[in-house]
Design an enzyme around this catalytic site. Structure first.
Site, PDB file in Angstrom:
ATOM      1  N   ARG A  71       0.861  -1.185   0.000  1.00 14.75           N
ATOM      2  CA  ARG A  71       0.000   0.000   0.000  1.00 14.75           C
ATOM      3  C   ARG A  71       0.892   1.228   0.000  1.00 14.75           C
ATOM      4  NH1 ARG A  71      -1.575   3.093   4.837  1.00 14.75           N
ATOM      5  NH2 ARG A  71      -3.027   4.696   4.153  1.00 14.75           N
ATOM      6  N   HIS A  75      -2.782  11.044   1.133  1.00 16.72           N
ATOM      7  CA  HIS A  75      -2.177  10.839   2.438  1.00 16.72           C
ATOM      8  C   HIS A  75      -1.587  12.177   2.907  1.00 16.72           C
ATOM      9  CE1 HIS A  75      -0.443   7.498   5.139  1.00 16.72           C
ATOM     10  NE2 HIS A  75      -0.200   8.649   5.749  1.00 16.72           N
ATOM     11  N   GLU A 133      -6.858   8.402   6.900  1.00 18.02           N
ATOM     12  CA  GLU A 133      -7.104   8.993   8.212  1.00 18.02           C
ATOM     13  C   GLU A 133      -7.646  10.428   8.158  1.00 18.02           C
ATOM     14  OE1 GLU A 133      -3.745   6.496  10.747  1.00 18.02           O
ATOM     15  OE2 GLU A 133      -3.438   8.643  10.424  1.00 18.02           O
ATOM     16  N   ASN A 187      -6.348   1.691  10.206  1.00 16.99           N
ATOM     17  CA  ASN A 187      -5.045   1.898  10.828  1.00 16.99           C
ATOM     18  C   ASN A 187      -5.216   1.785  12.336  1.00 16.99           C
ATOM     19  OD1 ASN A 187      -4.221   2.427   8.240  1.00 16.99           O
ATOM     20  ND2 ASN A 187      -3.823   4.604   8.562  1.00 16.99           N
ATOM     21  N   TYR A 200      -3.122   1.521  16.101  1.00 16.51           N
ATOM     22  CA  TYR A 200      -1.888   1.597  16.887  1.00 16.51           C
ATOM     23  C   TYR A 200      -2.117   1.316  18.370  1.00 16.51           C
ATOM     24  CZ  TYR A 200       0.316   3.417  12.722  1.00 16.51           C
ATOM     25  OH  TYR A 200       0.798   3.538  11.443  1.00 16.51           O
ATOM     26  N   GLU A 219      -2.407  -0.066   8.446  1.00 15.73           N
ATOM     27  CA  GLU A 219      -1.221   0.354   9.185  1.00 15.73           C
ATOM     28  C   GLU A 219      -1.267  -0.275  10.563  1.00 15.73           C
ATOM     29  OE1 GLU A 219      -0.402   4.532   9.533  1.00 15.73           O
ATOM     30  OE2 GLU A 219      -0.916   4.950   7.437  1.00 15.73           O
TER      31      GLU A 219
END
Length: 483
Positions: free
Chosen positions: A113, A157, A202, A325, A327, A386
Site C-alpha cells: 500500500r 495521504h 485517516e 489503521n 496503533y 497500518e
C-alpha cells in the site's frame, strides 16, 4: 465456523523454521517465537503487505514536474518539525523505488500500500495532468507486478497541493470536486493494473491535527476549522468513490480510517463524557456518515450548516473494503480549554506498556475495534492498512538491528488478528507500518517505525530483526496448507 482453506497459525511455530540470527547485542533478549501454539487461524487468502506514504518516503520534491504540497511549506517553516528535517529527500524512494521493490520481494511481501502525491500528478491541484508524475507511478506499479506484489494505491495521504491550500484547501467546499478530478486522472492512468484503491488516509487525524491543533500541515487551528475540514474530507471521499466507479467498473474501492478504543482516564463523570465526545471526533465522525448516512448526534448541530442536499448520500457511497489503521487505545480526560470537544489525553493506567512516542499498547484493542465494526457497522471487509510501533532502535551490530520490542508488537497484533477472525470479524489482511524508516511528520527523521532501517545520510537500507521475523512468518504462511 472457519473455512477449510484456513491455515493454522500455530503451525508457523514449527521447530523446523530457522531462528532469526542472534548477535552479541541480542544475546540477552532472545528472539520472539513466531506465534504461540493454539493461536487462532488466519485464512489461506489472508493478505500480507507493507505500507508507506508519498511525502514520507519519495523525496524528489522538485523533480518530474512536482510542485509544493502543504507539507513542503509546513516542514520548511522554522520550529514546525522537531528535528528540523524535511521531506525533501526522505528515503529518496523516487529514485530508489526499484531497490525498495526488490527489498519487499526478498522479504516476501505479497502486497504494498502506497500513496500517490497529488502535487506530482496534478501540480496545481486542478487543471493539466503531469504526465511525468504519472510516469513514476507507472514504473513503480510495473515493478511491483513484475515481482508478484499486488499494489494498493491511496489517493490522499495528507499532501494537498499548496496551490489548492491557497484557494482555501479543505475549508473550500470545491475541494470535493477537485479531489474527484484528481481521482479520475490517477485511475485513468493506473486503473488497468491497480485494482484496490483507497480514497483518503485517516481523514479524522488530518482534520484534528492539521486543521484543529495546528501541529500538522497546513497548521490551522480551532473547532470551526476542524469541522469544515472534516466535512469536506468526508464529502471528497464520496465524490472520489463516484468518480472512480465512473472511470472503471473493475476496481475495489475503499478508504482508510484511524480507529481506536477510547477510554476515560478516570471514572469521574466529566472524564466519561469527555471520552464519549472524543470517540465521536476520532472514530464515529467518519464511521457514522459512511455507514449510516448521518453525523454522531453529539455534534450533528455543528455540521448541519455545512450540509447541502445530497451530501450525506454522497458520503455514504458503498465501499468494497475498509482500511483500518490501528496503533493503540487512548485514555481521555475532560479538559475545558481543549478545542477538541473539551477533551484531551489523560494519564495511562499504571504499568501500561508504551512505545517511544508514549502511545499505549493493546493488541486486544484491535480485536475490540474490529468487533465494533462487526456489530455496529455491518461487518465490512477490513484490511489492517497500518500497524506498527516506534522505538529507539540500537545501532546495527554485524549488519543486524535488533528490535525485539517491535517484533513482539507485531507478533501480538497478528495473534489478535487471528482472534478477531475467529470471532467472526471480516478481517482480510495486514499491512505493516512501515516498510522503511521515514520522515515521520512533525517528528521528522528522529522517530522510526520501519521494518527496514534507513541511514538517511547514505540511504543504505538494512532489514531489522522485526522485518526478518515478519519475513519468516509470511514464508511459513505460504508453505503451510489448511486441513
Amino acid at each position: 465456523m472457519l473455512r477449510r482453506r484456513d491455515l493454522l497459525l500455530s503451525a508457523l511455530a514449527a521447530a523446523s523454521l530457522p531462528a532469526l540470527p542472534l548477535t552479541a547485542h541480542s544475546q540477552a533478549t532472545q528472539v520472539t517465537p513466531l506465534l504461540p501454539s493454539g493461536t487462532p487461524r488466519l485464512p489461506a487468502d489472508f493478505v500480507w503487505g507493507a505500507s508507506t506514504s508519498a511525502y514520507q518516503i519519495e523525496g524528489a520534491v522538485k523533480e518530474g514536474g512536482r510542485k509544493p504540497s502543504i507539507w513542503d511549506v509546513f516542514s520548511h517553516t522554522p520550529g514546525r518539525i522537531a528535528d528540523g528535517t524535511t521531506g525533501d529527500v526522505a528515503c529518496d524512494h523516487y529514485n530508489r523505488y526499484g531497490d525498495d521493490v526488490a527489498l519487499m520481494a526478498d522479504l516476501g511481501f505479497q502486497a504494498y500500500r502506497f500513496s500517490l502525491a497529488w502535487p506530482r500528478v496534478m501540480p496545481d491541484g486542478t487543471g493539466p495532468v503531469n504526465a511525468a508524475g504519472l510516469d513514476f507511478y507507472d514504473r513503480l506499479v510495473d515493478a511491483l507486478l513484475a515481482r508478484g506484489i499486488a499494489p494498493m494505491a491511496c489517493l490522499y495521504h495528507w499532501d494537498l497541493p499548496q496551490a489548492l491550500q491557497e484557494r482555501g484547501g479543505w475549508h473550500n467546499r470545491d475541494s470535493a470536486l477537485w479531489f474527484a478530478d484528481y481521482a479520475r486522472a490517477a485511475i485513468g492512468r493506473l486503473g488497468d493494473r491497480v485494482k484496490p484503491w483507497a480514497m483518503l488516509n485517516e481523514p479524522s487525524v488530518h482534520a484534528i491535527f492539521g486543521h484543529g491543533f495546528g501541529n500538522h500541515a497546513p497548521g490551522l487551528t480551532g473547532w470551526d476549522s476542524y469541522v469544515k475540514a472534516q466535512h469536506h474530507l468526508n464529502l471528497a471521499q464520496g465524490t472520489g468513490i463516484a468518480a472512480a466507479r465512473a472511470e472503471r467498473s473493475d476496481l475495489k474501492l475503499g478508504t482508510v480510517l484511524s480507529l481506536q478504543p477510547i477510554f476515560p482516564a478516570s471514572q469521574q463523570e466529566a472524564d466519561i463524557t469527555a471520552a464519549a465526545r472524543f470517540d465521536a471526533c476520532w472514530n464515529t465522525i467518519n464511521l457514522d456518515p459512511l455507514f449510516h448516512g448521518r453525523y454522531p448526534a453529539l455534534f450533528a448541530q455543528d455540521f448541519a450548516p455545512l450540509i447541502q442536499p445530497g451530501d450525506m448520500e454522497t458520503i455514504r457511497a458503498p465501499l468494497d473494503f475498509l482500511g483500518m489503521n490501528y496503533y493503540g487505545p487512548s485514555y481521555i480526560k475532560h479538559e475545558p480549554n481543549a478545542f477538541l470537544a473539551q477533551a484531551s489525553w489523560g494519564a495511562l493506567p499504571p504499568d501500561t506498556p508504551q512505545t517511544l512516542l508514549g502511545w499505549p499498547i493493546s493488541a486486544q484493542g484491535m480485536v475490540d475495534v474490529l468487533a465494533r465494526l462487526r456489530d455496529d457497522y455491518g461487518n465490512p471487509p477490513v484490511f489492517i492498512t497500518e500497524n506498527g510501533a516506534c522505538y529507539e532502535d540500537p545501532a546495527p551490530v554485524d549488519g543486524v538491528v535488533e528490535d525485539p520490542a517491535r517484533t513482539e508488537y507485531i507478533r501480538a497484533h497478528l495473534v489478535a488478528a487471528g482472534q478477531a477472525i475467529a470471532q467472526g470479524c471480516a478481517l482480510k489482511g495486514y499491512y505493516a507500518w512501515s516498510l522503511l524508516d521515514n520522515f515521520e511528520w512533525a517528528e521528522g527523521e528522529r522517530r522510526r517505525f520501519g521494518l527496514v532501517r534507513v541511514d538517511f545520510a547514505t540511504q543504505q537500507r538494512m532489514p531489522k530483526a522485526s522485518g526478518r521475523y515478519l519475513a519468516q512468518l509470511m514464508k511459513a504462511a505460504r508453505s503451510t496448507t489448511g486441513p
